[in-house]
Design an enzyme around this catalytic site. Structure first.
Site, short mmCIF file in Angstrom:
data_model
loop_
_atom_site.label_atom_id
_atom_site.label_comp_id
_atom_site.label_asym_id
_atom_site.label_seq_id
_atom_site.Cartn_x
_atom_site.Cartn_y
_atom_site.Cartn_z
N LYS A 1 -27.02 -13.24 -5.59
CA LYS A 1 -27.85 -12.05 -5.79
C LYS A 1 -27.36 -11.00 -4.80
CE LYS A 1 -32.61 -10.36 -5.89
NZ LYS A 1 -32.38 -9.25 -4.96
N GLU B 1 -25.37 -17.44 -9.88
CA GLU B 1 -24.52 -16.43 -9.26
C GLU B 1 -25.23 -15.86 -8.04
OE1 GLU B 1 -23.96 -13.36 -12.14
OE2 GLU B 1 -26.11 -13.03 -12.42
N CYS C 1 -18.26 11.78 29.46
CA CYS C 1 -17.06 12.54 29.12
C CYS C 1 -17.01 13.77 30.01
CB CYS C 1 -17.10 12.94 27.65
SG CYS C 1 -15.90 14.21 27.20
N ALA D 1 3.87 1.78 -1.20
CA ALA D 1 4.46 2.01 -2.51
C ALA D 1 3.41 2.53 -3.50
CB ALA D 1 5.09 0.72 -3.05
N LYS E 1 -29.87 -18.32 -14.12
CA LYS E 1 -30.10 -17.88 -15.49
C LYS E 1 -29.92 -19.06 -16.46
CE LYS E 1 -27.95 -13.34 -14.63
NZ LYS E 1 -26.82 -12.46 -15.00
N CYS F 1 -15.64 19.56 24.61
CA CYS F 1 -15.70 18.36 23.76
C CYS F 1 -16.47 18.70 22.50
CB CYS F 1 -16.39 17.22 24.51
SG CYS F 1 -16.61 15.72 23.51
N ASP G 1 0.82 -1.22 0.00
CA ASP G 1 0.00 0.00 0.00
C ASP G 1 0.85 1.27 0.00
OD1 ASP G 1 -2.22 -1.59 0.03
OD2 ASP G 1 -2.67 -1.30 2.17
#
EC number: 6.5.1.2
Length: 700
Positions: free
Chosen positions: A147, A145, A450, A64, A319, A456, A62
């Protein structure tokens, strides 16, 4: 056309294997040198994209790749190079005013579907009967295939070059999403190999499940609402008016069909084999089978594998493989006769918890949210559930990777109710620092908060948004985007700062004009004398919603009286108010005793004068309980509730056996009406409600 095969690297290109990651300064290059290096970089990056996104077999890391990409961007910027076919276009172009409509090159029909094996066998019988009647004497095989549960798109290539993309829309006309699809890394900008001169393909854009979980976690930690499921995330992302937003979100694609092309294909299987040669990404879980029983077996195998895939599927598509047979079968007005979708049963209640994100609310409360593999609960597909607080996490012993059971009650976010199967011995470790501002987290019984307060960003932004929201001071124009922009420009830090905004300051902001600035200042000015109940809601006191605020206003009459009782810690005075118990009373007192809140209130009261409430109530509606759903013409639901309570009645938020009337306005929710029917509660419209008031001598 190019003569490259699917995995052949561009010849003599130094950026393919072990490429350099440091380059000479662009200012040292001539125009010709820059164009030559940019062309080589583009060829190499397209090759690396193909290896990564289509073949899943990258040859460089990644870092490079990022270095090559950054170098290409630098060259294009410094020498103003033509970028029309450049991989750098994936970062997004200029925002659009709207998505234009575009007519498809061929209809993008839907597919007949069913969830029972008997329906699949009936499809097979129809296929064989029609082909026999048409004189077809070949073997009938099926191409199978998955769906995909994403968003269908049409993508057009001319002379191997990406030209445009559109959503399915109504099947004949879709939305032009060319610039957004251009940003999807798995969509090639230029085809490879011996490609056709013209090619219009159909595909499904989706957000990978792992990426969806990570992205939702980021949204929650930023205080934003998460997407409901990967399909919604993909659809919302693809319809963004700003392509740069699309580019930041992790979309991918599977291509699986040809709408039009300058070449012919004998079968769907052959088509599937050719796509990768041209750089088009296909799913590797397809197969050709001899008969319908094998197709049903294929579906059962995909159902078993469903939870292990990094993309959502909700069934399989079967199909007829032979394209000549497909032409003989033709299509109805809405769907081809040669394809059938064999759907999976909906997931029920049990699912995998992928991650736990921690959201910071406007009061500073930290709420853990479970991010789930989508599951159907109570007829609704959900992908997140509440874990409420750290104590519940500890009680459940839950962690990412566990199989959990989900329960959904009413119209609220579902709950995680138990761990069905643990992925290990660990329990999620609740953070001791706020995920937004890094302030310390304090525990208060089962809750966590928090300590950053208005320092914040999550609390500050949400506090201002809440202050201006409809149930509070209803300041139109101070929504999420506007508040974010005001904070970025450092024009506001607290709700009180809204009253110091000037037209000149606002008009100078990007995206604002003189009129919008004037309108906002006028809206803020109009909120300087709010009703007491609305002002109490606007303060965001923990556990004080619209109903409690109205009760407090009616009982105390003035803000000064409420503040004085709160600062004195007089919980008894608050517990004497309807709908206020010990917990809520303590929350109110804590709010008014807080030094930080004292300062905020003093600033606000320099600008705002909450209007005293009428403490005198009539008794015309004594003993009557009303619930409202939908919008009312001429006044808000909050005002209607105030009116009911001012005359001795009660206005609650949910229907129960004690409810006397459900008042139904425009665009009502279904759940309250269902509850009213179940409880035998009388349902009336706005006109009947007003007639009832008039009969009791109440002026509306």
């Amino acid at each position: 056309m190019s003569s490259e095969t699917e995995a052949t690297p561009p010849p003599d290109n130094p950026y393919v294997e072990d490429p350099p990651t440091e380059f000479e300064p662009v200012e040292d290059f001539s125009d010709d040198e820059a164009r030559e290096q940019a062309q080589r970089l583009r060829e190499a990056i397209r090759y690396h994209d193909h290896r990564y996104y289509v073949l899943a077999d990258p040859v460089i890391g990644d870092r490079a790749y990022d270095a090559l990409f950054a170098r290409l961007e630098a060259l294009e910027d410094a020498f103003d190079l033509d970028r029309e076919a450049s991989p750098t276009q994936r970062v997004g172009g200029e925002p659009l005013d709207e998505l234009a409509s575009v007519e498809h090159v061929a209809p993008m029909g839907s597919i007949d579907q069913g969830g029972e094996a008997s329906e699949v066998r009936e499809f097979d019988r129809r296929v064989r009967d029609r082909l026999s009647d048409a004189g077809y004497d070949g073997e009938i095989e099926y191409f199978c295939e998955p769906k995909f549960d994403g968003l269908s798109v049409e993508i057009v290539y001319e002379d191997g070059q990406f030209q445009r993309a559109a959503t399915r829309g109504d099947g004949a006309v879709g939305e032009d999403v060319t610039e957004n699809v251009r940003t999807i890394a798995s969509v090639p900008q230029r085809l490879r190999g011996d490609y056709p001169d013209y090619l219009a393909v159909r595909g499904e854009v989706y957000m990978p499940r792992d990426a969806f979980t990570a992205y939702n976690s980021e949204r929650i930690e930023r205080g934003e609402d998460p997407f409901a499921n990967p399909r919604n995330a993909a659809a919302g992302t693809l319809r963004q008016l700003d392509p740069s937003v699309t580019a930041e979100r992790p979309l991918s694609i599977f291509l699986f069909g040809v709408l039009d092309a300058s070449v012919d294909f004998d079968s769907h299987g052959a088509l599937h084999e050719r796509f990768p040669e041209w750089g088009l990404r296909v799913c590797d879980r397809t197969t050709v089978v001899d008969d319908i029983d094998a197709a049903i077996d294929y579906r059962d195998r995909q159902l078993d594998a469903r939870d292990d895939l990094d993309y959502e599927i909700d069934g399989v598509v079967i199909k007829v493989d032979d394209r000549r047979a497909c032409e003989l079968l033709g299509a109805t007005s809405r769907a081809p006769r040669w394809a059938f979708a064999y759907k999976f049963p909906a997931r029920k209640e049990r699912t995998t918890l992928r991650d736990i994100a921690v959201q910071v609310g406007r009061t500073g409360r930290l709420t853990p949210v479970a991010l789930l593999d989508p599951v159907e609960v109570g007829g609704v597909t959900v992908s997140r559930a509440s874990l409420h607080n750290p104590a519940q996490i500890e009680e459940l012993g839950v962690d990412a990777g566990d199989t959990v059971r989900i329960k959904r009650a009413g119209d609220v976010i579902p709950d995680v109710v138990e761990v069905v199967e643990s992925s290990g011995e660990a329990t999620f470790s609740f953070p001791d620092r706020c995920p937004v501002c890094e302030s310390a987290v304090e525990r208060d019984g089962p809750m966590a908060f928090c300590t950053g307060g208005l320092a914040c960003p999550a609390q500050r932004e949400r506090a201002i948004e809440h202050y201006a929201s409809r149930d509070a001071l209803d300041i139109e124009g101070v929504g999420e985007k506007a508040v974010a922009k005001l904070l970025d420009a450092e024009l506001v830090e607290s709700p009180a700062d809204l009253y110091d905004l000037t037209v000149d300051e606002l008009a100078a902001l990007s995206g604002w004009g003189q009129r919008s600035a004037e309108n906002l200042v006028a809206e803020v000015d109009a909120s300087r004398e709010p009703p007491l109940a609305n002002f109490l809601v606007a303060l965001g006191i923990h556990d004080v919603g619209t109903v409690t605020a109205r009760n407090l206003a009616r009982e105390f009459g003035s803000f000064e009286a409420i503040r004085e009782a709160g600062a004195a810690g007089d919980t008894d005075a608050f517990e004497a108010v309807d709908d206020v118990g010990p917990v809520v009373a303590e929350s109110i007192c804590e709010f008014f005793r807080g030094e930080r809140n004292e300062a905020v209130l003093d600033d606000l009261l320099d600008h705002v004068d909450p209007q005293p409430a009428d403490t005198e109530t009539g008794d015309a509606l004594d003993g009557q309980t009303f619930v409202f759903t939908g919008s009312l013409a001429g006044y808000t639901r909050s005002e209607a509730q105030d009116l009911v309570e001012a005359h001795g009645g009660s206005a609650t938020s949910s229907v129960s056996g004690n409810t006397d009337y459900l008042v139904v306005g425009d665009n009502p929710g279904q759940s309250k009406r269902d509850d009213a029917e179940a409880e035998g509660v009388e349902t009336i419209d706005q006109e009947s409600f007003e007639e009832l008031l008039a009969d009791r001598g109440i002026e509306n």
